[in-house]
Scaffold this motif. Structure first.
Motif, PDB file in Angstrom:
ATOM      1  N   PRO A   1       0.804  -1.219   0.000  1.00 16.79           N
ATOM      2  CA  PRO A   1       0.000   0.000   0.000  1.00 16.79           C
ATOM      3  C   PRO A   1       0.840   1.273   0.000  1.00 16.79           C
ATOM      4  O   PRO A   1       1.980   1.278   0.462  1.00 16.79           O
ATOM      5  CB  PRO A   1      -0.810  -0.119   1.300  1.00 16.79           C
ATOM      6  N   VAL A   2       0.244   2.322  -0.501  1.00 12.88           N
ATOM      7  CA  VAL A   2       0.856   3.645  -0.474  1.00 12.88           C
ATOM      8  C   VAL A   2       0.735   4.209   0.938  1.00 12.88           C
ATOM      9  O   VAL A   2      -0.299   4.057   1.595  1.00 12.88           O
ATOM     10  CB  VAL A   2       0.140   4.587  -1.466  1.00 12.88           C
ATOM     11  N   ILE A   3       1.789   4.822   1.425  1.00 12.83           N
ATOM     12  CA  ILE A   3       1.750   5.517   2.715  1.00 12.83           C
ATOM     13  C   ILE A   3       1.561   7.003   2.427  1.00 12.83           C
ATOM     14  O   ILE A   3       2.336   7.609   1.683  1.00 12.83           O
ATOM     15  CB  ILE A   3       3.045   5.289   3.521  1.00 12.83           C
ATOM     16  N   ILE A   4       0.515   7.588   3.026  1.00 15.38           N
ATOM     17  CA  ILE A   4       0.176   8.993   2.762  1.00 15.38           C
ATOM     18  C   ILE A   4       0.244   9.782   4.068  1.00 15.38           C
ATOM     19  O   ILE A   4      -0.479   9.472   5.029  1.00 15.38           O
ATOM     20  CB  ILE A   4      -1.242   9.105   2.163  1.00 15.38           C
ATOM     21  N   LEU A   5       1.119  10.764   4.118  1.00 11.54           N
ATOM     22  CA  LEU A   5       1.259  11.631   5.289  1.00 11.54           C
ATOM     23  C   LEU A   5       0.572  12.957   5.002  1.00 11.54           C
ATOM     24  O   LEU A   5       0.926  13.647   4.037  1.00 11.54           O
ATOM     25  CB  LEU A   5       2.737  11.874   5.615  1.00 11.54           C
TER      26      LEU A   5
END
Length: 276
Positions: free
Chosen positions: A15-19
């Motif tokens: 999965p993409v990690i989004i901050l």
């Protein structure tokens, strides 16, 4: 860097990690490092406070260059999740609404299943000080929360990413008890080697009048042998123990190793012991 090996396959999936609006470059770098530890590679930032690229993030990433160099920046969260099919929002607070709330284990298994089916997935992480807004959580499909101390539930953003990255890695393991390397194989000692240890220790103790009074010697010997035979020693362990006994037998506290010839060495002519 300890633990890195450029000759082995680098995992870059998941999965993409989004901050969302991260504030400190150091935290972004530690997030990148946590991702790289467990095979995640795609990092997205929504309106980072100090802009991008960020030298402090690069330094804190500790060689997770492939994550840092591939980082994408977006002005809004809507833009950051637009191409994804399924998104989790992380939070430590109870929220009003009707979204399912999952544990990290369940969330990771769900993400793994969707990843295998070819869906784009992501995990949202909020600001260091106050996390995600209700409006931002509303953009996610489900919520994931961590089983933490209810009176001290706040997690550093890098810690939260590390926990989810670890669960992601576990979800792809056939055996969660497996480890990346095993202890060096050793050969179990023979009984003859064990008996030799018994004899050496008994002789060394006898020379120091350990078995006192003499009438108790048989029982004391039995007790020592019982202690030493409670587990199966390897050949290497027997060797270590016998080396220890030999050193104690050959050298005293008054004359430790290197201060004078050992007790069993032949005394040389005109050896002035008093000069030691």
């Amino acid at each position: 860097m300890a633990g890195t090996n450029s000759e082995r396959k680098l995992l870059t999936e998941g999965p993409v990690i989004i901050l969302v609006e991260p504030q400190m470059g150091e935290n972004i770098g530690m997030v990148a490092r946590a991702m790289a530890n467990f095979g995640l590679a795609e990092l997205r930032l929504v309106n980072p406070r100090d802009g991008w690229p960020n030298e402090k993030a690069q330094a804190a990433a500790s060689k997770a260059d492939h994550v840092i160099e591939g980082t994408k920046v977006f002005e809004t969260l809507e833009q950051a999740v637009a191409d994804l099919n399924f998104v989790y929002a992380t939070t430590a607070r109870e929220r009003d609404g009707f979204k399912p709330v999952r544990s990290p284990v369940v969330a990771a298994e769900t993400l793994r299943a969707k990843f295998r089916s070819g869906e784009g997935t992501g995990i949202l992480f909020g600001r260091e000080r106050w996390g995600l807004t209700n409006e931002e959580v509303a953009l996610a499909d489900e919520i994931v929360t961590f089983p933490v101390n209810p009176a001290f539930a706040s997690l550093n953003i890098a810690q939260a990413v590390l926990l989810m990255s670890y669960e992601w890695m576990k979800s792809g393991m056939e055996d969660t008890g497996a480890v990346p390397f095993q202890a060096t194989s050793q050969t179990q000692s023979t009984k003859e080697q064990l008996f030799g240890l018994f004899d050496q220790l008994e002789e060394a103790l006898e020379a120091r009048n350990y078995f006192h009074p003499a009438g108790k010697k048989p029982k004391m010997v039995d007790n020592l042998r019982a202690v030493l035979s409670r587990r199966a020693f390897t050949e290497q362990e027997i060797s270590v123990l016998r080396g220890v006994i030999s050193s104690l037998d050959r050298f005293s506290r008054k004359y430790p190793r290197g201060s004078r010839p050992p007790a069993d060495a032949k005394e040389q002519p005109n050896d002035d012991i008093s000069g030691q």
